[in-house]
Design an enzyme around this catalytic site. Structure first.
Site, PDB file in Angstrom:
ATOM      1  CG  MET A 187      -8.830 -10.061   8.325  1.00  0.00           C
ATOM      2  SD  MET A 187      -8.221 -10.640   6.712  1.00  0.00           S
ATOM      3  CE  MET A 187      -8.224 -12.436   6.957  1.00  0.00           C
ATOM      4  CE  LYS A 211      -4.342  -8.196  -1.743  1.00  0.00           C
ATOM      5  NZ  LYS A 211      -2.915  -8.374  -1.437  1.00  0.00           N
ATOM      6  CG  ASP A 260       0.727  -7.390   3.327  1.00  0.00           C
ATOM      7  OD1 ASP A 260       0.883  -6.917   2.198  1.00  0.00           O
ATOM      8  OD2 ASP A 260       0.559  -8.603   3.547  1.00  0.00           O
TER       9      ASP A 260
END
Length: 288
Positions: free
Chosen positions: A193, A80, A58
């Site tokens: 995030m 992502k 990732d």
């Protein structure tokens, strides 16, 4: 005396015909890579990294951790980032199954812990449905590792008896969170995030009951030699972070425990040893 003849039948089908070789059976290891500092990998994670045939990794797996992989291993980036997904989640799930059915030992390497905002549950749900063998290796999630390296205990008997993790992904310009549950006294809030939505986060917490003077901090690149921390209050933090030019990955911590950083901050990236084999840690002068 004549020897008794022995009938030897080749292993395979009952009539002795050769049996077709069984298809190769691979396996998937869902491994947490921790918050960034390679010394914080688990022993199990480090061992599996050396055994893998192919690694799906990732965006949040640090370059220092990736550098520990064998040079010959096949590496596939499936990260992502905001508005930029290398593969959709369904495509990642299908790729894991396809590689395992090809007989590969697949290392699915995720930042932090696979089961904390890492979609690990979705991936092993697919593996289970497809009959793929798998193992889950927990990692130190960002909330634990980054808070520790920022000198912020997530709980403390004097000011925080609970801690809650939330994800700050924006949807249609809003943050769809349970604001009354977050804005409780004597509780630490950790937001993953959430950098883009920081002004909204602070505004909503104040609107639902927290004081504008509630301590809060943002940590960028936590646990690594490039770690940066900006601390303030719900009122001052958005402007301070904007002035500092922060960018992901970051972690937001809100609550009275942030005040403890003033005397508990032990890690200084500027003081880390130059020896490549030494841990990326530094202590304040005079600390044990």
């Amino acid at each position: 005396m004549a020897e008794t003849p022995v009938l030897r039948v080749r292993e395979g089908s009952p009539d002795g015909a050769p049996r077709r070789a069984a298809p190769a059976r691979g396996e998937v290891y869902l491994v947490g890579a921790g918050p960034g500092e390679p010394d914080l990998l688990t022993v199990r994670a480090a061992k599996l990294m050396q055994r893998a045939d192919v690694v799906l990794y990732d965006n949040l797996v640090s370059p220092e951790v990736l550098a520990l992989l064998p040079p010959a291993v096949e590496m596939i980036y499936v990260g992502k980032e905001r508005a930029n997904h290398a593969l959709r989640q369904e495509e990642i799930n299908a790729l894991l199954v396809r590689l395992a059915h090809a007989g590969k030992r697949v290392l699915r390497l995720k930042g932090g812990d696979p089961f904390v905002f890492g979609r690990g549950g979705e991936e092993i749900d697919t593996l289970s449905a497809e009959g793929v063998r798998f193992e889950v290796v927990p990692g130190i999630t960002a909330a634990l590792g980054v808070a520790a390296y920022a000198g912020i205990p997530l709980t403390h008997r004097d000011c925080a008896q609970s801690c809650v993790f939330a994800t700050g992904h924006l949807k249609d310009g809003t943050m769809d969170l349970d604001w009354p549950a977050l804005a409780r006294p004597r509780q630490t809030i950790v937001v993953y995030m959430g950098l883009l939505g920081l002004p909204i986060l602070c505004e909503k917490l104040v609107a639902h009951g927290l004081s504008a003077d509630t301590p809060a901090a943002v940590v960028q690149h936590g646990t690594t030699r490039t770690q940066r921390v900006v601390a303030g209050t719900l009122k001052t933090l958005p402007d301070a972070v904007a002035s500092a030019g922060f960018h992901p990955p970051t972690l937001i911590i809100v609550g009275e425990v942030v005040r403890l950083r003033e005397r508990l901050n032990w890690f200084s990236p500027a003081d880390t040893p130059g020896d490549a084999d030494a841990p990326a840690t530094g202590r304040k002068a005079g600390s044990p």
